[in-house]
Design a protein around this motif. Structure first.
Motif, PDB file in Angstrom:
ATOM      1  N   ASN A 142      -7.384  -0.193  13.102  1.00 41.67           N
ATOM      2  CA  ASN A 142      -8.057  -0.046  14.403  1.00 41.67           C
ATOM      3  C   ASN A 142      -7.208  -0.556  15.564  1.00 41.67           C
ATOM      4  N   ASN A 143      -5.945  -0.835  15.308  1.00 47.85           N
ATOM      5  CA  ASN A 143      -5.166  -1.523  16.352  1.00 47.85           C
ATOM      6  C   ASN A 143      -4.563  -0.614  17.418  1.00 47.85           C
ATOM      7  N   TYR A 144      -4.232   0.594  17.047  1.00 44.42           N
ATOM      8  CA  TYR A 144      -3.658   1.550  18.006  1.00 44.42           C
ATOM      9  C   TYR A 144      -2.460   0.987  18.775  1.00 44.42           C
ATOM     10  N   CYS A 145      -1.498   0.471  18.069  1.00 42.73           N
ATOM     11  CA  CYS A 145      -0.229   0.114  18.712  1.00 42.73           C
ATOM     12  C   CYS A 145       0.333   1.412  19.295  1.00 42.73           C
ATOM     13  N   SER A 152      -4.125   7.493  13.464  1.00 43.39           N
ATOM     14  CA  SER A 152      -4.547   8.894  13.477  1.00 43.39           C
ATOM     15  C   SER A 152      -4.300   9.568  12.133  1.00 43.39           C
ATOM     16  N   ILE A 153      -3.416   9.020  11.310  1.00 49.13           N
ATOM     17  CA  ILE A 153      -3.183   9.625   9.987  1.00 49.13           C
ATOM     18  C   ILE A 153      -4.176   9.060   8.965  1.00 49.13           C
ATOM     19  N   ARG A 154      -4.296   7.748   8.953  1.00 52.82           N
ATOM     20  CA  ARG A 154      -5.083   7.104   7.881  1.00 52.82           C
ATOM     21  C   ARG A 154      -6.523   6.785   8.311  1.00 52.82           C
ATOM     22  N   GLY A 155      -6.802   6.943   9.587  1.00 47.41           N
ATOM     23  CA  GLY A 155      -8.184   6.761  10.049  1.00 47.41           C
ATOM     24  C   GLY A 155      -8.539   5.318  10.358  1.00 47.41           C
ATOM     25  N   LYS A 156      -9.820   5.145  10.676  1.00 45.75           N
ATOM     26  CA  LYS A 156     -10.335   3.809  11.033  1.00 45.75           C
ATOM     27  C   LYS A 156     -10.316   2.892   9.820  1.00 45.75           C
ATOM     28  N   LEU A 157     -10.363   1.593  10.127  1.00 46.58           N
ATOM     29  CA  LEU A 157     -10.321   0.567   9.088  1.00 46.58           C
ATOM     30  C   LEU A 157     -11.547   0.636   8.166  1.00 46.58           C
ATOM     31  N   LYS A 158     -11.296   0.597   6.863  1.00 50.88           N
ATOM     32  CA  LYS A 158     -12.383   0.533   5.861  1.00 50.88           C
ATOM     33  C   LYS A 158     -12.007  -0.574   4.882  1.00 50.88           C
ATOM     34  N   GLY A 176      -1.347  -9.223 -17.864  1.00 55.63           N
ATOM     35  CA  GLY A 176      -0.074  -9.944 -17.752  1.00 55.63           C
ATOM     36  C   GLY A 176       0.523 -10.013 -16.366  1.00 55.63           C
ATOM     37  N   VAL A 177      -0.203  -9.525 -15.336  1.00 58.18           N
ATOM     38  CA  VAL A 177       0.331  -9.598 -13.970  1.00 58.18           C
ATOM     39  C   VAL A 177       0.240 -11.038 -13.474  1.00 58.18           C
ATOM     40  N   LYS A 178       1.367 -11.555 -12.975  1.00 65.02           N
ATOM     41  CA  LYS A 178       1.402 -12.951 -12.534  1.00 65.02           C
ATOM     42  C   LYS A 178       1.422 -13.104 -11.010  1.00 65.02           C
ATOM     43  N   GLU A 179       1.891 -12.091 -10.329  1.00 66.87           N
ATOM     44  CA  GLU A 179       1.939 -12.166  -8.865  1.00 66.87           C
ATOM     45  C   GLU A 179       1.112 -11.029  -8.263  1.00 66.87           C
ATOM     46  N   ILE A 180       0.170 -11.411  -7.415  1.00 66.11           N
ATOM     47  CA  ILE A 180      -0.682 -10.429  -6.726  1.00 66.11           C
ATOM     48  C   ILE A 180      -0.234 -10.362  -5.269  1.00 66.11           C
ATOM     49  N   LEU A 181       0.055  -9.151  -4.805  1.00 66.63           N
ATOM     50  CA  LEU A 181       0.436  -8.976  -3.398  1.00 66.63           C
ATOM     51  C   LEU A 181      -0.670  -8.205  -2.698  1.00 66.63           C
ATOM     52  N   TYR A 182      -1.391  -8.883  -1.813  1.00 62.52           N
ATOM     53  CA  TYR A 182      -2.456  -8.205  -1.084  1.00 62.52           C
ATOM     54  C   TYR A 182      -1.859  -7.416   0.074  1.00 62.52           C
ATOM     55  N   ILE A 183      -2.253  -6.142   0.147  1.00 60.02           N
ATOM     56  CA  ILE A 183      -1.719  -5.275   1.197  1.00 60.02           C
ATOM     57  C   ILE A 183      -2.830  -4.486   1.891  1.00 60.02           C
ATOM     58  N   ALA A 184      -2.518  -4.026   3.077  1.00 64.82           N
ATOM     59  CA  ALA A 184      -3.369  -3.145   3.895  1.00 64.82           C
ATOM     60  C   ALA A 184      -2.518  -2.850   5.122  1.00 64.82           C
ATOM     61  N   GLN A 185      -2.978  -1.978   5.992  1.00 63.43           N
ATOM     62  CA  GLN A 185      -2.207  -1.784   7.234  1.00 63.43           C
ATOM     63  C   GLN A 185      -2.222  -3.073   8.039  1.00 63.43           C
ATOM     64  N   ASP A 186      -3.320  -3.812   7.933  1.00 61.35           N
ATOM     65  CA  ASP A 186      -3.484  -5.057   8.689  1.00 61.35           C
ATOM     66  C   ASP A 186      -4.368  -5.971   7.824  1.00 61.35           C
ATOM     67  N   THR A 187      -3.738  -6.793   6.988  1.00 56.79           N
ATOM     68  CA  THR A 187      -4.527  -7.583   6.027  1.00 56.79           C
ATOM     69  C   THR A 187      -5.409  -8.628   6.717  1.00 56.79           C
ATOM     70  N   THR A 188      -4.943  -9.155   7.870  1.00 50.46           N
ATOM     71  CA  THR A 188      -5.738 -10.194   8.526  1.00 50.46           C
ATOM     72  C   THR A 188      -6.984  -9.628   9.216  1.00 50.46           C
ATOM     73  N   ALA A 189      -7.087  -8.290   9.256  1.00 54.79           N
ATOM     74  CA  ALA A 189      -8.324  -7.696   9.796  1.00 54.79           C
ATOM     75  C   ALA A 189      -9.430  -7.737   8.744  1.00 54.79           C
ATOM     76  N   TYR A 190      -9.089  -8.084   7.506  1.00 55.62           N
ATOM     77  CA  TYR A 190     -10.093  -8.165   6.438  1.00 55.62           C
ATOM     78  C   TYR A 190     -11.028  -9.342   6.742  1.00 55.62           C
ATOM     79  N   PRO A 191     -12.335  -9.091   6.906  1.00 56.64           N
ATOM     80  CA  PRO A 191     -13.213 -10.141   7.439  1.00 56.64           C
ATOM     81  C   PRO A 191     -13.376 -11.369   6.537  1.00 56.64           C
TER      82      PRO A 191
END
Ligand code: SF4
Length: 418
Positions: A142-145, A152-158, A176-191
């Protein structure tokens, strides 16, 4: 029926490819690593910048050769490129024209919608090494830099639900996964990011939790507190600032100022003293004169980021920045990127030298030429530096070891197992 998939672009696209593979296998398809043996080829594309679209077009053309001379009967395009192309203002876009020359209609058989949010029940075949996994927590932005096509490609934040993400992480940890990498277009927008992080830290088997793509504006005190408190959350923040001149930040629509960044970085370092900060900046944005560029260089010298990536601004049709006056010439942009990387090399060398004599926990990823290559908490896979490790005992990929650092270069460290 055998399917060959190619994933282009960033880790966010890679997770989409993993889901696509999972769905295909669940539907009875077999995944092959050899295009010559494939009955169907899917190219999951990135369209973020022109260079990414060019890469996608070249890859599609290359894959079309397998359709002409190989076993392949169907070629599909997935991901951002078809979404980008679908927008009205891009009808008969250059990529379409280019592919037309190759017989576009018969060349590409269709579009697979690979973009979206999934849940922990969605079948997924991991394409990363067994010891780490990217986990997408949200989709869209939702940032519209002003320079960016992503909203416009991936749409509004969900968002995904916290419990759904945790269920996925538990499943990954069991495998057996030891490292988790949290990703999103903007991870800190996750409430509920602070809650998600602290609950993830309680999952058995998870050893490192890493947060990528954190927008500076949305980084809360609660999130910083959780990172400081939980030993499993690596003291690493990927904080893309993009610029440091107030004028350019305003034109970029980043909605923060240089003063805000100074205050934030000072606060992060006070709360989490060992934090490794990664950032990305854009050089040659429209309106960036010598004064604004100097401000950026001064800021980089002041902030002393542990890791920094610099990209030359790419003009994008359909973005507000693409229409701005004061576009910077390609020659100047390249020179500025080199200047930024020159300043950063000095900063990185100075910071890495301080690590000599320290003992770091290293995740071993491979053996090469008599040494082992791994990463410390300061390094995300693919984008950051590496640690070259000597060890008398044999080490396995995916193993964590303590390494004493003996030598440093700007981007790499050298050490021996303690
Ligand atoms: S935060 Fe800005 S640059 Fe990142 S995806 Fe959203 S609009 Fe694009």
């Amino acid at each position: 029926m055998k399917v060959y998939l190619i994933s282009l672009g960033c880790p966010k696209n890679l997770t989409d490819t993993e889901v696509l593979m999972g769905k295909l296998v669940a539907a009875g398809y077999e995944i092959t690593t050899k295009p010559a043996q494939a009955d169907m080829i899917i190219v999951n594309t990135c369209a973020f910048l022109k260079t990414a679209r060019d890469e996608a077009i070249q890859t599609i053309k290359k894959m079309a050769q397998w359709k002409k001379k190989g076993k392949c009967k169907q070629l599909f395009i997935a991901g951002c490129l078809p979404k980008w192309k679908k927008q009205d203002r891009f009808s008969l876009s250059p990529w379409e024209r280019e592919l037309e020359g190759e017989g576009f209609e018969t060349l590409v058989d269709g579009i697979v919608d690979s973009i979206g949010l999934f849940n922990y029940c969605t079948p997924r075949i991991k394409a990363t090494p067994p010891w780490y996994a990217y986990v997408k927590i949200a989709e869209g932005c939702n940032n519209y830099c002003s320079y960016c096509l992503i909203p416009s490609i991936r749409g509004k934040l969900k968002f995904r639900k916290v419990n759904d993400i945790l269920a996925e992480v538990k499943g990954l940890a069991k495998r057996g996964v030891k490292e988790i990498l949290y990703i999103a277009q903007d991870t800190t927008a996750y409430p509920k990011l602070a809650q998600l992080l602290s609950k993830t830290a309680k999952i058995d088997g998870v050893h490192w939790i890493r947060l990528l793509y954190t927008h500076p504006l949305h980084l809360t005190n609660q999130v910083l507190k959780v990172i400081a408190k939980e030993p499993k959350i690596v003291k690493y923040l990927d904080l893309p600032i993009q610029h440091a001149s107030d004028k350019i930040l305003r034109l970029m629509n980043r909605r923060y100022t240089r003063h805000f960044l100074e205050t934030l970085i000072t606060k992060i370092r006070r709360q989490i003293p060992k934090i490794a900060l990664r950032t990305t900046v854009i050089a040659g944005f429209p309106g960036e004169g010598e004064t604004e560029f100097r401000e950026l260089l001064d800021f980089i010298r002041w902030a002393k980021f542990d890791r920094l990536g610099c990209f030359a601004y790419q003009r994008e049709t359909g973005t507000p920045a693409g229409k701005m006056r004061g576009q910077v010439s390609a020659k100047v942009k390249i020179k500025r990127v080199q200047q930024v990387m020159g300043v950063q090399a000095r900063v990185a060398r100075e910071l890495n030298n301080k690590l000599i004599g320290q003992t770091l926990e290293i995740l071993i990823e491979k053996a090469a030429g008599g040494v082992y290559i791994g990463r410390s908490y300061m390094d995300a896979p693919e984008i950051d530096g590496q640690v070259l490790v000597n060890s008398k005992k044999s080490l396995s990929p995916g193993e964590f070891v303590k390494v004493r650092i003996k030598k440093a270069r700007a981007y790499d460290l050298f050490g021996s197992t303690a």
